[in-house]
Design a protein around this motif. Structure first.
Motif, PDB file in Angstrom:
ATOM      1  N   HIS A 192       0.873  -1.188   0.000  1.00  0.00           N
ATOM      2  CA  HIS A 192       0.000   0.000   0.000  1.00  0.00           C
ATOM      3  C   HIS A 192       0.904   1.231   0.000  1.00  0.00           C
ATOM      4  O   HIS A 192       1.166   1.830   1.054  1.00  0.00           O
ATOM      5  CB  HIS A 192      -0.916  -0.010   1.219  1.00  0.00           C
ATOM      6  N   VAL A 194       0.643   4.324  -0.940  1.00  0.00           N
ATOM      7  CA  VAL A 194       0.080   5.602  -0.488  1.00  0.00           C
ATOM      8  C   VAL A 194      -0.660   5.339   0.824  1.00  0.00           C
ATOM      9  O   VAL A 194      -1.710   4.702   0.829  1.00  0.00           O
ATOM     10  CB  VAL A 194      -0.878   6.202  -1.529  1.00  0.00           C
ATOM     11  N   PRO A 195      -0.103   5.764   1.950  1.00  0.00           N
ATOM     12  CA  PRO A 195      -0.696   5.432   3.253  1.00  0.00           C
ATOM     13  C   PRO A 195      -2.105   5.987   3.417  1.00  0.00           C
ATOM     14  O   PRO A 195      -2.464   7.023   2.839  1.00  0.00           O
ATOM     15  CB  PRO A 195       0.265   6.078   4.252  1.00  0.00           C
ATOM     16  N   GLU A 196      -2.883   5.268   4.222  1.00  0.00           N
ATOM     17  CA  GLU A 196      -4.180   5.806   4.639  1.00  0.00           C
ATOM     18  C   GLU A 196      -3.973   6.988   5.576  1.00  0.00           C
ATOM     19  O   GLU A 196      -4.659   7.990   5.491  1.00  0.00           O
ATOM     20  CB  GLU A 196      -4.987   4.721   5.358  1.00  0.00           C
ATOM     21  N   TRP A 197      -3.018   6.822   6.502  1.00  0.00           N
ATOM     22  CA  TRP A 197      -2.746   7.848   7.506  1.00  0.00           C
ATOM     23  C   TRP A 197      -1.243   8.036   7.698  1.00  0.00           C
ATOM     24  O   TRP A 197      -0.486   7.076   7.665  1.00  0.00           O
ATOM     25  CB  TRP A 197      -3.343   7.455   8.864  1.00  0.00           C
ATOM     26  N   ILE A 198      -0.849   9.277   7.912  1.00  0.00           N
ATOM     27  CA  ILE A 198       0.443   9.632   8.479  1.00  0.00           C
ATOM     28  C   ILE A 198       0.163  10.146   9.888  1.00  0.00           C
ATOM     29  O   ILE A 198      -0.735  10.975  10.088  1.00  0.00           O
ATOM     30  CB  ILE A 198       1.155  10.736   7.669  1.00  0.00           C
ATOM     31  N   LEU A 215       1.355  16.477   1.178  1.00  0.00           N
ATOM     32  CA  LEU A 215       0.227  15.636   0.763  1.00  0.00           C
ATOM     33  C   LEU A 215      -0.674  16.381  -0.217  1.00  0.00           C
ATOM     34  O   LEU A 215      -1.145  15.800  -1.207  1.00  0.00           O
ATOM     35  CB  LEU A 215      -0.578  15.204   1.986  1.00  0.00           C
ATOM     36  N   HIS A 220      -2.030  13.521  -2.865  1.00  0.00           N
ATOM     37  CA  HIS A 220      -2.234  12.206  -2.254  1.00  0.00           C
ATOM     38  C   HIS A 220      -3.526  12.218  -1.433  1.00  0.00           C
ATOM     39  O   HIS A 220      -3.897  13.239  -0.846  1.00  0.00           O
ATOM     40  CB  HIS A 220      -1.066  11.843  -1.342  1.00  0.00           C
ATOM     41  N   THR A 222      -3.817  10.520   1.251  1.00  0.00           N
ATOM     42  CA  THR A 222      -3.395  10.258   2.634  1.00  0.00           C
ATOM     43  C   THR A 222      -3.886  11.361   3.571  1.00  0.00           C
ATOM     44  O   THR A 222      -3.825  12.551   3.236  1.00  0.00           O
ATOM     45  CB  THR A 222      -1.861  10.196   2.712  1.00  0.00           C
ATOM     46  N   ARG A 223      -4.368  10.935   4.736  1.00  0.00           N
ATOM     47  CA  ARG A 223      -4.798  11.904   5.754  1.00  0.00           C
ATOM     48  C   ARG A 223      -3.737  12.032   6.845  1.00  0.00           C
ATOM     49  O   ARG A 223      -2.991  11.096   7.108  1.00  0.00           O
ATOM     50  CB  ARG A 223      -6.146  11.469   6.343  1.00  0.00           C
TER      51      ARG A 223
END
Length: 369
Positions: A192, A194-198, A215, A220, A222-223
């Motif tokens: 994965h 592109v992360p879901e969360w940083i 981001l 992206h 990503t949240r």
């Protein structure tokens, strides 16, 4: 006569060029920090595609912490703005990892460094600063450090590098191997990418600002989640939309949490904030240290706790993806605090309930906070 008037302030550009070269060479020698994958139990495979957790290990910098990046950016910014010249004394209002890293870069380019800090700061910190050639100037109250740093700037004809104001603007958030670009490059070959969360903490606010801007710039999905600690005003200010909030008590979790909203804290780029009790931060630092086989600091525990809450949500909703957070520094710096049972007891921190939450989370994938 034409009336032409010429005024010059010529500086030694050769010295500045050499100083920038030294810092760039240091960056090339140290290369990049590692991206570690944390082994999650079988329940993390339940969502189609699974859930993965990663730690960006900033403890592998030459000065041992995430603040090495910030110090490098601050010095380059000040050099290229002409604020630091040959012989300029650099002053900072900090007793923590930033001052250690700044002392390192001051020594690297051959200028004096003074850290303004509160009396009673742990000897371990002052030793690290002095080992890098820095000097420590003590004040009686935390409220004095900024005014004293500004006074020393005038008295010494120096430069107050001011991490809390300059952090968000000194870092090139578009790229240039900032921490966000590094994470996405290292994630490019993962399941994965592109992360879901940083997940990050906030001290100056510079790291969260860099991630949030990057981001958006790279478009992206990503949240960004920012974790906050007790006695810090970042979360209350974010919730209320009031940047004037202050606290009379300092954070116990070194490196993150502030008694005022710092100029570098850009709340508009943050998607969620998570308040983490200090007992949970310390328990999480110990829990993660046991799983990794190496000690991590308290701010890493705060990050880890926040990341686990997000993973729980992903499990509950059947959403696959990755979560990336930061291993900010080594826990070896905190023998006298977070890993000292006497200190924990003196601070009245009960680690059993948050440890039980984490244990249950790793066994079942559920969160019973």
């Amino acid at each position: 006569m034409t009336g032409t008037r010429i005024v010059e302030h010529l500086t030694d550009r050769a010295w500045t060029a050499d100083a920038v070269r030294r810092i760039d060479a240091d960056a090339r020698r140290s290369a990049d920090t590692h991206l570690l994958k944390v082994d999650l139990p079988e329940w993390s495979r339940a969502p189609a595609g699974g859930i993965d957790l990663y730690l960006k290990d900033e403890s592998t910098h030459p000065t041992g912490s995430l603040k090495h990046r910030l110090a490098r950016s601050l010095f380059l910014y000040a050099l290229c703005n002409g604020w630091i010249r040959q012989g300029t004394t650099v002053i900072e209002a900090s007793s923590g990892s930033t001052a250690v890293s700044e002392a390192y870069f001051a020594k690297l380019i051959g200028v004096p460094f003074v850290a303004v800090m509160v009396e009673g700061t742990s000897p371990r910190k002052t030793q690290l600063i002095e080992a890098e050639g820095g000097m420590c100037h003590f004040v009686g109250s935390p409220s004095e450090i900024y005014s004293v740093a500004q006074r020393l700037e005038t008295e010494l004809n120096g430069h107050f590098i001011d991490q809390f104001t300059m952090a968000e603007r000194a870092t090139d958030w578009r790229g240039n191997n900032n921490i966000a670009e590094s994470v996405f490059e290292q994630m490019s070959g993962e399941p994965h990418p592109v992360p879901e969360w940083i997940v990050v903490g906030a001290g100056t606010g510079g790291t969260s600002a860099t991630f949030g801007r990057y981001l958006r710039y790279q478009r992206h999905d990503t949240r960004l989640a920012v974790v906050d600690v007790e006695n810090s005003v970042f979360l209350p200010a974010y919730e209320a939309g009031d940047g004037s909030l202050t606290s009379a008590t300092a954070s116990r979790i070194e490196g993150i949490g502030r008694p005022r909203v710092e100029p570098s804290f850009v709340s508009q780029v943050i998607d969620r904030m998570v308040g983490v009790p200090d007992s949970a931060s310390v328990a999480a630092a110990r829990f993660l240290s046991a799983r990794l086989g190496r000690r991590v600091g308290g701010s890493t525990g705060t990050n880890f706790w926040g990341a686990c809450t997000l993973i729980t949500e992903m499990v509950a909703t059947g959403r696959a993806g990755s979560v990336v957070t930061l291993l900010c520094d080594s826990g070896d710096r905190y023998d006298h605090t977070y890993f000292n049972d006497d200190w924990v007891a003196a601070e009245r921190l009960d680690l059993e309930p948050p440890t039980a939450v984490l244990t249950d989370f790793f066994e079942t994938g559920t969160w019973r906070d």
